[in-house]
Design an enzyme around this catalytic site. Structure first.
Site, PDB file in Angstrom:
ATOM      1  N   GLN A  82       0.839  -1.200   0.000  1.00  0.00           N
ATOM      2  CA  GLN A  82       0.000   0.000   0.000  1.00  0.00           C
ATOM      3  C   GLN A  82       0.872   1.247   0.000  1.00  0.00           C
ATOM      4  O   GLN A  82       1.733   1.410   0.875  1.00  0.00           O
ATOM      5  CB  GLN A  82      -0.927   0.027   1.213  1.00  0.00           C
ATOM      6  N   TYR A 127      -5.650  10.965   4.283  1.00  0.00           N
ATOM      7  CA  TYR A 127      -4.297  11.252   3.795  1.00  0.00           C
ATOM      8  C   TYR A 127      -4.353  11.974   2.445  1.00  0.00           C
ATOM      9  O   TYR A 127      -5.402  12.422   2.013  1.00  0.00           O
ATOM     10  CB  TYR A 127      -3.478   9.965   3.793  1.00  0.00           C
ATOM     11  N   ARG A 153      -7.731   2.254  -2.521  1.00  0.00           N
ATOM     12  CA  ARG A 153      -8.616   2.173  -1.352  1.00  0.00           C
ATOM     13  C   ARG A 153      -9.245   3.542  -1.119  1.00  0.00           C
ATOM     14  O   ARG A 153      -8.545   4.566  -1.124  1.00  0.00           O
ATOM     15  CB  ARG A 153      -7.830   1.754  -0.109  1.00  0.00           C
ATOM     16  N   GLY A 157      -8.850  -7.158   9.619  1.00  0.00           N
ATOM     17  CA  GLY A 157      -7.737  -6.471  10.252  1.00  0.00           C
ATOM     18  C   GLY A 157      -7.277  -7.111  11.537  1.00  0.00           C
ATOM     19  O   GLY A 157      -6.403  -7.978  11.548  1.00  0.00           O
ATOM     20  N   ARG A 158      -7.877  -6.724  12.665  1.00  0.00           N
ATOM     21  CA  ARG A 158      -7.404  -7.200  13.973  1.00  0.00           C
ATOM     22  C   ARG A 158      -7.458  -8.713  14.107  1.00  0.00           C
ATOM     23  O   ARG A 158      -6.607  -9.301  14.768  1.00  0.00           O
ATOM     24  CB  ARG A 158      -8.224  -6.542  15.091  1.00  0.00           C
TER      25      ARG A 158
END
Length: 361
Positions: free
Chosen positions: A98, A179, A226, A310-311
Site C-alpha cells: 500500500q 491522507y 482504497r 484487520g485485527r
C-alpha cells in the site's frame, strides 16, 4: 459463509478464498524506513490469507508522517521488501504494497529532513500526532504548487515500480483515512482555485492522475485503490454531497481495468450499493466493527467480492484455518499494536499442526 471459500481471480493472482488481510500500520520499520526480518516473518505467518495488503508505505521522504513507517523509495527499501515478498511467496501468499503519502498529517520531527508537510491547501487537520517527544499538534502544511503536484504523481509512479522490483504482486493506492489523496477529494482540506480544486471533477483530478501514472508504469492489473467515503479521520469533512463525489470517482475509475477497488465502509449502505453497481471489477469491502459471524455478509449479498480483515488477522496468523475449523480466535493486545519488537507482532499462537490434522479429518 459458503461463498467465502470459493476461488477468485484478481489480475494475475488465483486466490483460493475471499478473505484478505487489511493494511495495518505497525510502526516497526527501521529508522530509515526499511522493513526488517521481523516484518518478513509477520507477513509470511499470515500468507494463508491469500491476498495480503501491506501496512501504509511512503512513496517518498516527503510522504512520511509517522515514526518507523516503511518506505519504498530507496535501494535499501527495495532490498528490505524483497525479503518480505520472498517469504510471503514461499509460504503461498501474495502481497500488494500500500502506497500512502500522508500529506498534511505529519510533523517536522517525524520526517528525515525535518520539513514542513505539504497538502492541497494550507489547512491543518486540527489533530495531534505522536512524535519522539510525545504528542504534538499537527502544524499548518504548505500548499503544494502545481509543479509539486506533478512531482508527487511521479513519486507514486516510481514507488510502484520499486514495489514490483521488490517482488510485490501489485500496489494499493491509499486514497482513504484522511491522507493526501483524500485531502484533494475533500472540500474542507482542498480550497484550491486552480485545476485541482473546486468542483468535484477538479478535486478528483489528483487521484486519477496518480492511478493513471501507476497503471501506466506497472499495469492496471497490478494497481488498486482504497477509498473511505464519508470518513472523518484526520480532520476530513467531505460535506453532505460526498456520495456524489464517490459515485463520480468510481465511475471514472471503472473503465481503467484496475485489480480491485477497496472500500472502507462507513455505514452508508445505499452508497455502497451504488458503488457496487458502478464498479465492474473485484470489490473489497471492509466493515469495521462487524461480528465474526457476519464476515461474509457482503459477499453473500452480492455487495462485495472479498472481505478484508484487520485485527482478527493481526492476532491470528492462522485465521483461515480457525474459521474453517470453527475454532476460537486469539484476543488481540492493543498495547502492542504500534511499535516495539516481536511481542504482539510475530508471537501470537497458532493451532498445533496435530490439532489441525485431527480437526480436518
Amino acid at each position: 459463509m459458503t461463498r467465502l471459500w470459493t476461488p477468485l481471480q484478481i489480475g494475475r493472482m488465483r486466490l483460493q478464498h475471499r478473505l484478505a488481510m487489511s493494511p495495518m500500520t505497525r510502526l516497526r520499520a527501521q529508522a530509515d524506513g526499511t522493513p526488517g526480518a521481523l516484518a518478513a516473518r509477520y507477513y509470511a505467518q499470515r500468507a494463508s490469507l491469500g491476498l495480503l495488503i501491506s501496512e501504509a508505505t511512503q512513496p517518498s521522504a516527503q510522504g512520511q508522517g509517522y515514526l518507523n513507517t516503511p518506505g519504498i523509495h530507496s535501494d535499501a527499501h527495495v532490498a528490505g521488501w524483497r525479503g518480505v515478498t520472498d517469504a510471503v511467496h514461499a509460504a503461498g501468499g501474495h502481497l500488494f504494497i500500500q502506497l500512502m503519502h500522508v500529506g498534511r498529517v505529519s510533523h517536522p520531527d517525524n520526517t528525515p529532513q525535518g520539513t514542513q508537510a505539504v497538502a492541497p491547501s494550507a489547512i491543518a487537520p486540527g489533530d495531534e500526532i505522536y512524535t519522539a517527544s510525545g504528542a504534538q499538534t499537527i502544524p499548518v502544511p504548505r500548499a503544494m504548487t502545481q509543479q509539486e503536484i506533478a512531482a508527487t504523481v511521479q513519486d507514486f509512479r516510481r514507488a510502484a515500480a520499486r514495489a514490483i522490483e521488490a517482488g510485490a504482486d501489485g500496489v494499493e493506492l491509499h486514497g482513504a483515512n484522511g491522507y493526501l489523496i483524500q485531502q484533494f477529494l475533500s472540500p474542507n482540506a482542498n480550497q484550491r482555485q486552480d485545476g485541482y480544486g473546486g468542483p468535484v471533477e477538479r478535486r478528483m483530478r489528483f487521484a486519477l492522475e496518480v492511478v493513471d501514472a501507476v497503471a501506466a508504469e506497472i499495469g492496471a492489473e497490478r494497481t488498486a485503490i482504497r477509498l473511505s467515503p464519508g470518513s472523518r479521520l484526520c480532520g476530513i469533512d467531505e460535506g453532505p454531497d460526498y456520495p456524489h463525489l464517490y459515485r463520480s470517482l468510481v465511475a471514472a475509475l471503472a473503465s481503467r481495468g484496475l485489480a480491485y477497488l477497496h472500500i472502507a465502509h462507513n455505514g452508508n449502505d445505499a452508497l455502497l450499493r451504488d458503488l457496487r453497481t458502478l464498479w465492474p471489477g473485484v470489490l473489497l469491502v471492509n466493515r469495521s466493527g462487524r461480528p465474526l459471524e457476519d464476515v461474509a455478509q457482503d459477499i453473500d449479498a452480492g455487495l462485495a467480492d472479498m472481505a478484508p480483515v484487520g485485527r482478527w488477522a493481526l492476532a491470528n496468523p492462522d485465521l483461515v484455518h480457525r474459521l474453517r475449523l470453527g475454532q476460537p480466535l486469539n484476543d488481540e493486545d492493543p498495547t502492542t499494536f504500534y511499535g516495539g519488537g516481536a511481542a504482539g507482532y510475530v508471537d501470537y499462537p497458532e493451532l498445533q499442526s496435530a490439532e489441525r490434522a485431527l480437526l480436518s479429518a
